[in-house]
Every structure is written in C-alpha cells, then in structure tokens.
Write a protein that holds these residues in place. Structure first.
Motif, PDB file in Angstrom:
ATOM      1  N   LEU A  66      11.123   5.090 -15.770  1.00  0.00           N
ATOM      2  CA  LEU A  66      10.071   4.555 -16.639  1.00  0.00           C
ATOM      3  C   LEU A  66       8.867   4.152 -15.802  1.00  0.00           C
ATOM      4  CD1 LEU A  66      12.192   2.342 -19.051  1.00  0.00           C
ATOM      5  CD2 LEU A  66      11.262   4.615 -19.467  1.00  0.00           C
ATOM      6  N   PRO A  67       7.747   4.834 -15.952  1.00  0.00           N
ATOM      7  CA  PRO A  67       6.575   4.489 -15.136  1.00  0.00           C
ATOM      8  C   PRO A  67       6.115   3.057 -15.344  1.00  0.00           C
ATOM      9  CG  PRO A  67       6.008   6.104 -16.831  1.00  0.00           C
ATOM     10  CD  PRO A  67       7.478   5.978 -16.839  1.00  0.00           C
ATOM     11  N   SER A  68       6.308   2.500 -16.541  1.00  0.00           N
ATOM     12  CA  SER A  68       5.847   1.139 -16.813  1.00  0.00           C
ATOM     13  C   SER A  68       6.590   0.102 -15.979  1.00  0.00           C
ATOM     14  CB  SER A  68       6.011   0.817 -18.298  1.00  0.00           C
ATOM     15  OG  SER A  68       7.370   0.931 -18.684  1.00  0.00           O
ATOM     16  N   GLU A  69       7.728   0.455 -15.431  1.00  0.00           N
ATOM     17  CA  GLU A  69       8.513  -0.507 -14.648  1.00  0.00           C
ATOM     18  C   GLU A  69       8.217  -0.443 -13.160  1.00  0.00           C
ATOM     19  OE1 GLU A  69      12.598  -0.640 -15.587  1.00  0.00           O
ATOM     20  OE2 GLU A  69      12.254  -1.075 -17.700  1.00  0.00           O
ATOM     21  N   TYR A  70       7.357   0.469 -12.765  1.00  0.00           N
ATOM     22  CA  TYR A  70       6.969   0.548 -11.354  1.00  0.00           C
ATOM     23  C   TYR A  70       5.771  -0.359 -11.113  1.00  0.00           C
ATOM     24  CZ  TYR A  70      10.211   4.293 -10.234  1.00  0.00           C
ATOM     25  OH  TYR A  70      11.355   5.018  -9.998  1.00  0.00           O
ATOM     26  N   ALA A  71       5.899  -1.247 -10.130  1.00  0.00           N
ATOM     27  CA  ALA A  71       4.870  -2.256  -9.892  1.00  0.00           C
ATOM     28  C   ALA A  71       3.737  -1.756  -9.007  1.00  0.00           C
ATOM     29  CB  ALA A  71       5.504  -3.490  -9.253  1.00  0.00           C
ATOM     30  N   TYR A  72       4.059  -0.831  -8.133  1.00  0.00           N
ATOM     31  CA  TYR A  72       3.071  -0.388  -7.137  1.00  0.00           C
ATOM     32  C   TYR A  72       2.888   1.121  -7.211  1.00  0.00           C
ATOM     33  CZ  TYR A  72       4.347  -4.991  -5.448  1.00  0.00           C
ATOM     34  OH  TYR A  72       4.610  -6.331  -5.368  1.00  0.00           O
ATOM     35  N   TRP A  73       1.624   1.542  -7.098  1.00  0.00           N
ATOM     36  CA  TRP A  73       1.277   2.956  -7.222  1.00  0.00           C
ATOM     37  C   TRP A  73       0.302   3.353  -6.133  1.00  0.00           C
ATOM     38  CZ3 TRP A  73       3.019   6.302 -11.119  1.00  0.00           C
ATOM     39  CH2 TRP A  73       3.823   5.708 -12.102  1.00  0.00           C
ATOM     40  N   GLY A  74       0.428   4.599  -5.698  1.00  0.00           N
ATOM     41  CA  GLY A  74      -0.572   5.160  -4.811  1.00  0.00           C
ATOM     42  C   GLY A  74      -1.733   5.726  -5.613  1.00  0.00           C
ATOM     43  N   GLN A  75      -2.664   6.339  -4.906  1.00  0.00           N
ATOM     44  CA  GLN A  75      -3.882   6.829  -5.542  1.00  0.00           C
ATOM     45  C   GLN A  75      -3.711   8.236  -6.112  1.00  0.00           C
ATOM     46  OE1 GLN A  75      -3.287   7.033  -2.342  1.00  0.00           O
ATOM     47  NE2 GLN A  75      -3.942   9.113  -1.783  1.00  0.00           N
ATOM     48  N   GLY A  76      -2.646   8.914  -5.728  1.00  0.00           N
ATOM     49  CA  GLY A  76      -2.380  10.247  -6.251  1.00  0.00           C
ATOM     50  C   GLY A  76      -2.907  11.347  -5.347  1.00  0.00           C
TER      51      GLY A  76
ATOM     52  N   GLN B  53       0.850  -1.194   0.000  1.00  0.00           N
ATOM     53  CA  GLN B  53       0.000   0.000   0.000  1.00  0.00           C
ATOM     54  C   GLN B  53       0.876   1.231   0.000  1.00  0.00           C
ATOM     55  OE1 GLN B  53      -2.738  -0.493   3.378  1.00  0.00           O
ATOM     56  NE2 GLN B  53      -4.383  -0.523   1.873  1.00  0.00           N
ATOM     57  N   LEU B  54       0.577   2.157  -0.887  1.00  0.00           N
ATOM     58  CA  LEU B  54       1.243   3.456  -0.934  1.00  0.00           C
ATOM     59  C   LEU B  54       0.156   4.515  -0.821  1.00  0.00           C
ATOM     60  CD1 LEU B  54       3.670   2.828  -3.940  1.00  0.00           C
ATOM     61  CD2 LEU B  54       4.171   2.571  -1.505  1.00  0.00           C
ATOM     62  N   VAL B  55       0.274   5.371   0.174  1.00  0.00           N
ATOM     63  CA  VAL B  55      -0.754   6.380   0.402  1.00  0.00           C
ATOM     64  C   VAL B  55      -0.105   7.751   0.405  1.00  0.00           C
ATOM     65  CG1 VAL B  55      -2.553   7.205   1.947  1.00  0.00           C
ATOM     66  CG2 VAL B  55      -2.118   4.737   1.743  1.00  0.00           C
ATOM     67  N   GLU B  56      -0.473   8.575  -0.574  1.00  0.00           N
ATOM     68  CA  GLU B  56       0.064   9.929  -0.681  1.00  0.00           C
ATOM     69  C   GLU B  56      -0.808  10.912   0.094  1.00  0.00           C
ATOM     70  OE1 GLU B  56       0.451   8.243  -5.012  1.00  0.00           O
ATOM     71  OE2 GLU B  56      -1.030   8.265  -3.387  1.00  0.00           O
ATOM     72  N   SER B  57      -0.176  11.975   0.537  1.00  0.00           N
ATOM     73  CA  SER B  57      -0.896  13.075   1.173  1.00  0.00           C
ATOM     74  C   SER B  57      -0.074  14.346   1.005  1.00  0.00           C
ATOM     75  CB  SER B  57      -1.153  12.797   2.656  1.00  0.00           C
ATOM     76  OG  SER B  57       0.074  12.618   3.334  1.00  0.00           O
ATOM     77  N   GLY B  58      -0.704  15.479   1.290  1.00  0.00           N
ATOM     78  CA  GLY B  58       0.022  16.741   1.295  1.00  0.00           C
ATOM     79  C   GLY B  58      -0.228  17.647   0.112  1.00  0.00           C
ATOM     80  N   GLY B  59      -1.033  17.197  -0.844  1.00  0.00           N
ATOM     81  CA  GLY B  59      -1.332  18.056  -1.982  1.00  0.00           C
ATOM     82  C   GLY B  59      -2.230  19.213  -1.583  1.00  0.00           C
ATOM     83  N   GLY B  60      -2.437  20.124  -2.529  1.00  0.00           N
ATOM     84  CA  GLY B  60      -3.307  21.262  -2.249  1.00  0.00           C
ATOM     85  C   GLY B  60      -3.125  22.354  -3.275  1.00  0.00           C
ATOM     86  N   LEU B  61      -3.672  23.515  -2.934  1.00  0.00           N
ATOM     87  CA  LEU B  61      -3.605  24.691  -3.780  1.00  0.00           C
ATOM     88  C   LEU B  61      -2.590  25.665  -3.185  1.00  0.00           C
ATOM     89  CD1 LEU B  61      -4.709  26.559  -6.043  1.00  0.00           C
ATOM     90  CD2 LEU B  61      -6.479  27.288  -4.414  1.00  0.00           C
ATOM     91  N   VAL B  62      -1.682  26.143  -4.011  1.00  0.00           N
ATOM     92  CA  VAL B  62      -0.651  27.061  -3.548  1.00  0.00           C
ATOM     93  C   VAL B  62      -0.380  28.086  -4.639  1.00  0.00           C
ATOM     94  CG1 VAL B  62       1.251  25.612  -4.385  1.00  0.00           C
ATOM     95  CG2 VAL B  62       1.636  27.164  -2.453  1.00  0.00           C
TER      96      VAL B  62
END
Length: 123
Positions: A106-116, A3-12
């Motif tokens: 190369l994004p195609s070589e990454y096996a695991y991704w978070g939701q963004g 599991q990869l969980v991103e956080s911290g995005g927003g408007l700046v």
C-alpha cells in the motif's frame, strides 16, 4: 532526515534490461521495508516489489514476477531493482519508498519516498 535517491532509469528497447538503485540515508534501515513503486501518466502508484531489510524477504507484483529482482546491499545502504525482459507497459516513473510495519504493497503506508526515476521502454 531520511533521504532516498533513485538512479539508473533511462530509455531501453523492449526485451532489454535496466538496474535501478536507491541509496538510503538518514537513519538505520534494518527494521524497514523498502519498496519500489511505479506511476504511469494518469495512473495511481503501482506496487512493483519490496524487500524486508533485516530478513531479505522479497515480494513482487504478479506483473513483474520472474522478470524483476529486488535486492539490497547492507554495506552501501542501497536497494536495487534489476529489471529484465522489459516491456513497453513497464514504462513509468519508478519510485523507491521506505516504511516500518508489516504491510508491503500500500503506497499510503510508506512514509518516505524518493524523487523518482523515469524508465521508458520502446517497442
């Protein structure tokens, strides 16, 4: 299960800063490369930065070099992306990803991704 969980995005505003976090769980990541990618509407995934978990070696796209810093906290199993001097063209959904092996951009070589997480930079 990884599991990869991103956080911290927003408007700046342009010139501002944000710090993204990626909390990783599900296995030992000491042999992994962790990457940050971004995707703007209508575009492909674009490599931003990567870090090798075991050595701490870091890699950056030319477009963010000198403005963004990738780092990791072993105790928290978390990878960070500190983004300074943000520009409107940095606006995108930012993704954390994990892979084994040598290549980094190369994004195609990454096996695991978070939701963004959405980053929006206003001018």
């Amino acid at each position: 299960q990884v599991q990869l969980v991103e956080s911290g995005g927003g408007l700046v505003q342009a010139g501002g800063s944000l710090r993204l976090s990626c909390a990783a769980a599900g296995r030992t990541f000491s042999t992994y490369t962790m990457g940050w990618f971004r995707q703007a509407p209508g575009n492909e995934h674009e490599f931003v930065a990567a870090i090798r978990w075991n050595t701490g070696s870091t890699y950056y796209a030319d477009s963010v070099k000198g403005r963004f810093t990738i780092s990791r906290d072993n105790a928290k199993n978390t990878v960070y992306l500190q983004m300074n001097s943000l520009r409107p063209e940095d606006t995108a959904v930012y993704y954390c990803a994990a892979k084994t092996g040598y290549t980094i951009s190369l994004p195609s070589e990454y096996a695991y991704w978070g939701q963004g997480t959405q980053v929006t930079v206003s001018s």
